[in-house]
Motif scaffolding. Structure first.
Motif, PDB file in Angstrom:
ATOM      1  N   GLN A  77      31.940  47.017  34.264  1.00  0.00           N
ATOM      2  CA  GLN A  77      32.601  45.889  34.502  1.00  0.00           C
ATOM      3  C   GLN A  77      33.862  45.824  33.342  1.00  0.00           C
ATOM      4  N   PRO A  89      27.726  46.563  33.059  1.00  0.00           N
ATOM      5  CA  PRO A  89      27.264  45.461  33.699  1.00  0.00           C
ATOM      6  C   PRO A  89      25.762  45.130  33.514  1.00  0.00           C
ATOM      7  N   ARG A 115      34.661  38.254  33.230  1.00  0.00           N
ATOM      8  CA  ARG A 115      34.187  39.428  33.596  1.00  0.00           C
ATOM      9  C   ARG A 115      34.531  39.653  35.103  1.00  0.00           C
ATOM     10  N   THR A 153      38.748  39.082  40.503  1.00  0.00           N
ATOM     11  CA  THR A 153      38.832  40.408  40.735  1.00  0.00           C
ATOM     12  C   THR A 153      40.146  41.067  40.490  1.00  0.00           C
TER      13      THR A 153
END
Length: 526
Positions: A125, A185, A222, A228
């Protein structure tokens, strides 16, 4: 380029070597083919043409032209090198912060998508940390921009160490930075990184022999959990940072979807607040201040009230901080003061008007002049005005506050220390700033049923009497509390027991009724 121009006309050692080497090569070539003997024979046969003189002119002219050509070629080479350096420097300035050397916003927007793609391909991530420095502005204001710049350079160095060799660090504002780091992550790595950043930036900065302190607030977003795309990730990290500041500086906060909704609601409220201040929809309401000795009205406190057309009444606790953040508090306070003075000038001649000023206003060197201008415009007597300040407003610069207070008191305006007992409650502040009145914070008054609060109220009342400062108790809501305050020596009281904040017209009626009751009592006593 300036350095190049200064030495373009000088023959460099390399050029001299080239010229000598060329001359030697030509000499060897001529010797190899017996050029000189052949030329001598030719010149002897045609002596009448005087070719030998022309030859020497052409020969040495050619050598000179060769030297000039070599020099020009060297000049062009140097010019191209300097131009490439200048272009590289310009590109560096366009992509990096000139003070700290960190990447700027342009590089961040260019490189963050690559980090996001790397995160997707490696099943990790990408955590983005929006870092805002706390208490940096006072360093700039007090010690100057050179000191502030030195602090920012050190901040950049500490952030680079926290981000590691593979992290991206950028400066995106005066005191705002962004870290983008690939992490595993489902772990607490983002929280640990944020804590590490806050701790690193909280270590004192040694600049010019001074130890300076500041802090940091961090918002965390995150990918792909919160966003995204790079721009979206930066935006939500910024939202999280501002939410962290709202709850308390020096903390970190992860983004949540409801934060975005709150931010949009605040943005709408900001727009409506600007309009309300311009159109005068925020008006002063007046809460009476009572003399506990005879229950007479001695003054009113002007309080801002916003009656929104669709939201109803909006609390000052909600819109006053926004006005301060937007730099609108001066315009808002000016309107409340002006309208308050217009309403109060027709009251009884000894009825006071109290106004609150914010820390932002107190720092304004023109505050006293602007306040006096309003009094002159409205014809309101300075002796009837009381300016209320909290200790939080004066703690940053006691000397400046003392200067402002002295200029106000010189024309007859009184200064009251508001919410005493809630802040620092420093006796040295009372001595240095020479307040005219003290106001006990309502939290102590409303909890006088406890022995501790009662002792605090008693101590403040006794302190006011000893220093010759009238003491006002705020938040009085019952007759029992009012009676207890009389016994303790409080001179004035304010609270729902005596009246809620009311519009100007209702305050005027209260003054008239109070005068009538006093006149009736006087006649009855006579």
């Amino acid at each position: 380029m300036k350095r190049y121009i200064g030495r373009v006309n000088l023959i460099q050692p390399v050029e001299i070597a080239i010229c000598i080497g060329t001359a030697i090569a030509l000499g060897l070539l001529f010797d190899r083919i017996n050029a000189f003997e052949r030329m001598a024979i030719f010149f002897a046969k045609h002596e009448s043409w005087q070719l030998d003189e022309y030859f020497f002119v052409l020969f040495f002219g050619g050598i000179g032209a060769l030297v000039l050509a070599i020099r020009r070629a060297a000049d062009l080479a140097r010019e191209m090198i300097e131009r490439e350096k200048a272009e590289a420097h310009a590109l560096s300035l366009a992509r990096h912060d000139p003070l700290t050397g960190l990447a700027n916003r342009r590089v961040l927007h260019d490189e963050l998508p690559a980090l996001l793609e790397e995160a997707r391909s490696s099943t990790s991530q990408c955590a983005v940390f929006m870092v805002d420095l706390d208490h940096f502005k006072p360093i700039n204001d007090v010690y100057g921009h050179d000191t502030g710049d030195a602090v920012l350079v050190e901040v950049a160095s500490r952030l680079q160490r926290a981000a590691g060799a593979h992290g991206l660090v950028a400066r995106v504002g005066g005191d705002e930075f962004v870290l983008a780091i690939l992490q595993e992550p489902g772990t607490d790595a983002p929280a640990r990184t944020a804590i590490q950043v806050i701790r690193a930036l909280s270590v004192p900065y040694d600049v010019g022999g001074r130890l300076l302190e500041l802090g940091a607030t961090v918002g965390i977003a995150r990918a792909p959990v919160d966003a995204t795309l790079g721009d979206d990730l930066l935006r939500v990290a910024d939202v999280a940072m501002y939410d962290a500041k709202r709850t308390g500086k020096g903390t970190h906060c992860f983004f949540h979807a409801d934060m975005d909704q709150r931010l949009r609601a605040r943005a709408m409220l900001e727009t409506e607040l600007r309009e309300a201040i311009t159109t005068g929809d925020i008006t002063p309401y007046f809460q009476p201040v009572i003399s506990l000795a005879d229950d007479r009205i001695v003054g009113f406190e002007a309080l801002a009230r916003w009656h929104h057309p669709t939201r109803g009444t909006i609390s000052p606790d909600e819109f006053i901080p926004i006005a301060e953040d937007l730099g609108l508090i001066d315009a808002l306070s000016h309107r409340i003061l002006r309208e308050g003075c217009i309403a109060a000038r027709d009251w009884h001649w000894d009825t006071s008007l109290s106004i609150n000023i914010s820390p932002v206003q107190l720092k304004d060197s023109w505050f006293a002049a602007r306040l006096l201008a309003v009094l002159q415009e409205t014809g309101f007597a300075p002796q009837r005005l009381i300016v209320e300040v909290t200790e939080n407003a004066i703690i940053d610069d006691i000397q400046h506050a003392a200067t402002v207070f002295a200029s106000l008191q010189n024309i007859g305006i009184r200064i009251a220390l508001d919410d005493f007992g809630k802040g620092y409650s420093s006796l040295s502040h009372l001595r240095e700033l020479k307040f005219d009145n003290l106001k006990i914070d309502s939290s102590f008054v409303q909890s006088m049923n406890t022995a501790e609060s009662r002792k605090i109220v008693s101590a403040v009342a006794g302190l006011g009497m000893a220093l010759g400062m009238p003491v006002t108790a705020e938040g009085v809501e019952s007759a029992e509390v009012a009676d207890a305050l009389r016994v303790l020596g409080c001179e004035h009281a304010q609270g729902f027991l005596f009246g809620r904040p009311v519009p100007a017209s209702e305050a005027a009626r209260m003054v008239v009724n109070d005068d009538a009751r006093a006149e009736l009592a006087k006649r009855s006593a006579g």
